[in-house]
Enzyme design. Structure first.
Site, PDB file in Angstrom:
ATOM      1  N   LYS A  75       7.625  77.690 -28.812  1.00  0.00           N
ATOM      2  CA  LYS A  75       6.989  76.578 -28.076  1.00  0.00           C
ATOM      3  C   LYS A  75       5.988  75.832 -28.956  1.00  0.00           C
ATOM      4  O   LYS A  75       6.029  74.610 -29.067  1.00  0.00           O
ATOM      5  CB  LYS A  75       6.223  77.102 -26.836  1.00  0.00           C
ATOM      6  CG  LYS A  75       7.043  77.880 -25.844  1.00  0.00           C
ATOM      7  CD  LYS A  75       6.193  78.340 -24.678  1.00  0.00           C
ATOM      8  CE  LYS A  75       5.126  79.348 -25.040  1.00  0.00           C
ATOM      9  NZ  LYS A  75       5.631  80.657 -25.493  1.00  0.00           N
ATOM     10  N   ARG A 104       1.604  78.955 -16.343  1.00  0.00           N
ATOM     11  CA  ARG A 104       2.190  80.254 -16.636  1.00  0.00           C
ATOM     12  C   ARG A 104       2.419  81.072 -15.375  1.00  0.00           C
ATOM     13  O   ARG A 104       2.865  82.197 -15.440  1.00  0.00           O
ATOM     14  CB  ARG A 104       1.259  81.013 -17.578  1.00  0.00           C
ATOM     15  CG  ARG A 104       1.808  81.194 -18.975  1.00  0.00           C
ATOM     16  CD  ARG A 104       0.791  81.947 -19.801  1.00  0.00           C
ATOM     17  NE  ARG A 104       1.344  82.562 -20.963  1.00  0.00           N
ATOM     18  CZ  ARG A 104       1.379  82.002 -22.166  1.00  0.00           C
ATOM     19  NH1 ARG A 104       0.947  80.775 -22.347  1.00  0.00           N
ATOM     20  NH2 ARG A 104       1.853  82.677 -23.185  1.00  0.00           N
ATOM     21  N   ARG A 159       4.789  86.362 -37.489  1.00  0.00           N
ATOM     22  CA  ARG A 159       4.018  85.137 -37.205  1.00  0.00           C
ATOM     23  C   ARG A 159       2.648  85.180 -37.889  1.00  0.00           C
ATOM     24  O   ARG A 159       1.945  86.171 -37.850  1.00  0.00           O
ATOM     25  CB  ARG A 159       3.820  84.979 -35.696  1.00  0.00           C
ATOM     26  CG  ARG A 159       2.845  83.840 -35.355  1.00  0.00           C
ATOM     27  CD  ARG A 159       3.026  83.276 -33.989  1.00  0.00           C
ATOM     28  NE  ARG A 159       2.866  84.221 -32.911  1.00  0.00           N
ATOM     29  CZ  ARG A 159       3.102  83.912 -31.629  1.00  0.00           C
ATOM     30  NH1 ARG A 159       3.480  82.685 -31.295  1.00  0.00           N
ATOM     31  NH2 ARG A 159       2.955  84.817 -30.693  1.00  0.00           N
ATOM     32  N   ARG A 198      -2.074  87.305 -35.478  1.00  0.00           N
ATOM     33  CA  ARG A 198      -2.784  87.337 -34.192  1.00  0.00           C
ATOM     34  C   ARG A 198      -2.966  88.770 -33.692  1.00  0.00           C
ATOM     35  O   ARG A 198      -2.052  89.574 -33.775  1.00  0.00           O
ATOM     36  CB  ARG A 198      -1.990  86.536 -33.151  1.00  0.00           C
ATOM     37  CG  ARG A 198      -2.276  85.045 -33.209  1.00  0.00           C
ATOM     38  CD  ARG A 198      -1.326  84.243 -32.381  1.00  0.00           C
ATOM     39  NE  ARG A 198      -1.127  84.730 -31.024  1.00  0.00           N
ATOM     40  CZ  ARG A 198      -0.397  84.098 -30.106  1.00  0.00           C
ATOM     41  NH1 ARG A 198       0.190  82.949 -30.416  1.00  0.00           N
ATOM     42  NH2 ARG A 198      -0.255  84.586 -28.900  1.00  0.00           N
ATOM     43  N   ARG A 254       3.298  91.333 -22.798  1.00  0.00           N
ATOM     44  CA  ARG A 254       3.389  89.877 -22.617  1.00  0.00           C
ATOM     45  C   ARG A 254       4.772  89.484 -22.078  1.00  0.00           C
ATOM     46  O   ARG A 254       4.881  88.579 -21.251  1.00  0.00           O
ATOM     47  CB  ARG A 254       3.095  89.157 -23.934  1.00  0.00           C
ATOM     48  CG  ARG A 254       1.587  89.093 -24.215  1.00  0.00           C
ATOM     49  CD  ARG A 254       1.280  88.947 -25.677  1.00  0.00           C
ATOM     50  NE  ARG A 254       1.822  87.737 -26.244  1.00  0.00           N
ATOM     51  CZ  ARG A 254       2.011  87.555 -27.545  1.00  0.00           C
ATOM     52  NH1 ARG A 254       1.719  88.518 -28.385  1.00  0.00           N
ATOM     53  NH2 ARG A 254       2.484  86.414 -27.979  1.00  0.00           N
TER      54      ARG A 254
HETATM   55  P1  ADP Z   1       5.439  80.474 -29.104  1.00  0.00           P
HETATM   56  O1  ADP Z   1       4.427  79.376 -29.137  1.00  0.00           O
HETATM   57  O2  ADP Z   1       6.558  80.205 -28.136  1.00  0.00           O
HETATM   58  O3  ADP Z   1       4.844  81.840 -28.895  1.00  0.00           O
HETATM   59  P2  ADP Z   1       5.731  80.013 -31.983  1.00  0.00           P
HETATM   60  O4  ADP Z   1       6.031  78.569 -32.112  1.00  0.00           O
HETATM   61  O5  ADP Z   1       4.381  80.485 -32.365  1.00  0.00           O
HETATM   62  O6  ADP Z   1       6.151  80.542 -30.524  1.00  0.00           O
HETATM   63  O7  ADP Z   1       6.843  80.802 -32.858  1.00  0.00           O
HETATM   64  C1  ADP Z   1       6.826  82.228 -32.956  1.00  0.00           C
HETATM   65  C2  ADP Z   1       7.161  82.628 -34.414  1.00  0.00           C
HETATM   66  O8  ADP Z   1       8.529  82.327 -34.669  1.00  0.00           O
HETATM   67  C3  ADP Z   1       6.366  81.867 -35.463  1.00  0.00           C
HETATM   68  O9  ADP Z   1       6.140  82.742 -36.550  1.00  0.00           O
HETATM   69  C4  ADP Z   1       7.291  80.715 -35.875  1.00  0.00           C
HETATM   70  O10 ADP Z   1       7.075  80.307 -37.218  1.00  0.00           O
HETATM   71  C5  ADP Z   1       8.659  81.357 -35.705  1.00  0.00           C
HETATM   72  N1  ADP Z   1       9.686  80.409 -35.228  1.00  0.00           N
HETATM   73  C6  ADP Z   1       9.538  79.388 -34.344  1.00  0.00           C
HETATM   74  N2  ADP Z   1      10.715  78.756 -34.130  1.00  0.00           N
HETATM   75  C7  ADP Z   1      11.637  79.407 -34.894  1.00  0.00           C
HETATM   76  C8  ADP Z   1      13.059  79.236 -35.101  1.00  0.00           C
HETATM   77  N3  ADP Z   1      13.733  78.262 -34.475  1.00  0.00           N
HETATM   78  N4  ADP Z   1      13.684  80.084 -35.949  1.00  0.00           N
HETATM   79  C9  ADP Z   1      12.989  81.077 -36.585  1.00  0.00           C
HETATM   80  N5  ADP Z   1      11.652  81.285 -36.416  1.00  0.00           N
HETATM   81  C10 ADP Z   1      10.984  80.471 -35.595  1.00  0.00           C
HETATM   82  P1  ADP Z   2       2.624  83.124 -26.618  1.00  0.00           P
HETATM   83  O1  ADP Z   2       3.415  82.103 -25.912  1.00  0.00           O
HETATM   84  O2  ADP Z   2       3.077  83.439 -27.982  1.00  0.00           O
HETATM   85  O3  ADP Z   2       2.468  84.378 -25.787  1.00  0.00           O
HETATM   86  P2  ADP Z   2       0.077  81.598 -26.290  1.00  0.00           P
HETATM   87  O4  ADP Z   2      -0.667  81.163 -27.490  1.00  0.00           O
HETATM   88  O5  ADP Z   2       0.693  80.579 -25.421  1.00  0.00           O
HETATM   89  O6  ADP Z   2       1.136  82.655 -26.846  1.00  0.00           O
HETATM   90  O7  ADP Z   2      -0.883  82.501 -25.367  1.00  0.00           O
HETATM   91  C1  ADP Z   2      -1.595  83.589 -25.886  1.00  0.00           C
HETATM   92  C2  ADP Z   2      -2.336  84.278 -24.766  1.00  0.00           C
HETATM   93  O8  ADP Z   2      -3.326  83.380 -24.196  1.00  0.00           O
HETATM   94  C3  ADP Z   2      -1.493  84.709 -23.575  1.00  0.00           C
HETATM   95  O9  ADP Z   2      -0.872  85.979 -23.773  1.00  0.00           O
HETATM   96  C4  ADP Z   2      -2.537  84.757 -22.455  1.00  0.00           C
HETATM   97  O10 ADP Z   2      -3.326  85.926 -22.545  1.00  0.00           O
HETATM   98  C5  ADP Z   2      -3.431  83.553 -22.806  1.00  0.00           C
HETATM   99  N1  ADP Z   2      -2.975  82.328 -22.118  1.00  0.00           N
HETATM  100  C6  ADP Z   2      -2.407  81.244 -22.699  1.00  0.00           C
HETATM  101  N2  ADP Z   2      -2.097  80.318 -21.768  1.00  0.00           N
HETATM  102  C7  ADP Z   2      -2.463  80.822 -20.571  1.00  0.00           C
HETATM  103  C8  ADP Z   2      -2.385  80.367 -19.228  1.00  0.00           C
HETATM  104  N3  ADP Z   2      -1.838  79.177 -18.909  1.00  0.00           N
HETATM  105  N4  ADP Z   2      -2.869  81.179 -18.244  1.00  0.00           N
HETATM  106  C9  ADP Z   2      -3.411  82.367 -18.531  1.00  0.00           C
HETATM  107  N5  ADP Z   2      -3.504  82.876 -19.770  1.00  0.00           N
HETATM  108  C10 ADP Z   2      -3.038  82.118 -20.795  1.00  0.00           C
END
Ligand code: ADP
Ligand code: ADP
Ligand code: ZN
Length: 217
Positions: free
Chosen positions: A13, A88, A127, A160, A171
């Site tokens: 995302k 969420r 990541r 992270r 998660r």
């Molecule tokens: P999210 O915000 O949904 O948690 P991220 O954008 O942080 O996901 O991506 C999670 C990890 O996967 C990061 O290390 C990112 O560089 C990698 N990543 C994102 N998109 C792709 C893809 N299409 N193919 C391989 N790795 C990816």
């Molecule tokens: P990812 O999609 O990789 O899990 P995010 O960066 O979107 O990571 O979120 C990291 C953490 O921040 C989540 O696991 C949660 O604890 C918190 N968080 C993010 N967005 C929200 C939300 N809309 N409501 C509640 N907690 C949130």
């Protein structure tokens, strides 16, 4: 365009949202990034958020909803925004709906980035996130040019604290319990578009561009 991007943790995302922001100049609002910045700055919000984030649980709605609404009221969001990681759960989705009605706004599209669970864990382990600007990398799939340094701002790249296997499993569970029902919620509104996120970065972005090019501004 007023957009949401949803998907499981590690689906890509943030990465796609950052590409959409660069290409279309749509403000990318990530609740996770807002919380991580507050944690870095050791603010009151940061201390509270960290206690939930490090366990992989959601930060309470009372905190999160107000924060997003305050951000959406800023001038740069008047014509377009891209919310990443919010809503969420259903309470957040309903609060967002109320906010949009109150301000006479409408979502154009909800992008759902779909990735199988076994791929997610591989992405999470590698990541790395810039401690300065929040840009996201992956040691295997999207490595920075210089080890441990951000291509964009030379900030230090960090792993992270919630990207540990145990926390990640929670998660995923939290996603299934709270966030997964939103897929149907937005499908029923006729604005959900699912994208295969199990493709190279640029191909995922290509699919998103195809969808967005068909939307009216
Ligand atoms: P999210 O915000 O949904 O948690 P991220 O954008 O942080 O996901 O991506 C999670 C990890 O996967 C990061 O290390 C990112 O560089 C990698 N990543 C994102 N998109 C792709 C893809 N299409 N193919 C391989 N790795 C990816
Ligand atoms: P990812 O999609 O990789 O899990 P995010 O960066 O979107 O990571 O979120 C990291 C953490 O921040 C989540 O696991 C949660 O604890 C918190 N968080 C993010 N967005 C929200 C939300 N809309 N409501 C509640 N907690 C949130
Ligand atoms: Zn950076």
């Amino acid at each position: 365009m007023k957009l949401l991007i949803v998907g499981k943790p590690g689906a890509g995302k943030g990465t796609q949202a950052s590409m959409i922001d660069s290409y279309y100049h749509i403000p990318h609002i990530s609740t996770g990034a807002i919380f991580r910045e507050a944690i870095n700055d050791k603010t009151e919000l940061g201390v509270i958020a960290k206690s939930y984030i490090d366990k992989g649980n959601l930060v309470p709605d009372e905190i999160t909803i107000g924060l997003v609404e305050e951000r959406l009221l800023k001038d740069d969001c008047k014509h377009s925004f891209l919310l990443d990681g919010f809503p969420r759960n259903e309470a957040q989705a309903e609060a967002l709906d109320e906010f949009l009605v109150k301000h006479n706004l409408k979502l154009d599209c909800v992008l759902n980035v779909d990735v199988p669970d076994d791929i997610l864990i591989k992405r999470i382990v590698g990541r790395r996130v810039c401690s300065n600007c929040g840009e996201t990398y992956n040691l295997t799939f999207n490595p920075p040019k210089r080890a441990d340094l951000c291509d964009k701002c030379s900030g230090k790249l960090l792993h992270r604290s919630d990207d540990k296997e145990d926390t990640f499993k929670n998660r995923l569970f939290v996603y299934e319990e709270n966030t997964a029902p939103l897929i149907e919620y937005y499908q029923n509104k006729g604005i959900l578009k699912s994208i295969n996120g199990d493709q190279p970065l640029d191909e995922v972005f290509g699919d998103i561009k195809d969808i967005l090019s068909k939307l009216e501004d």
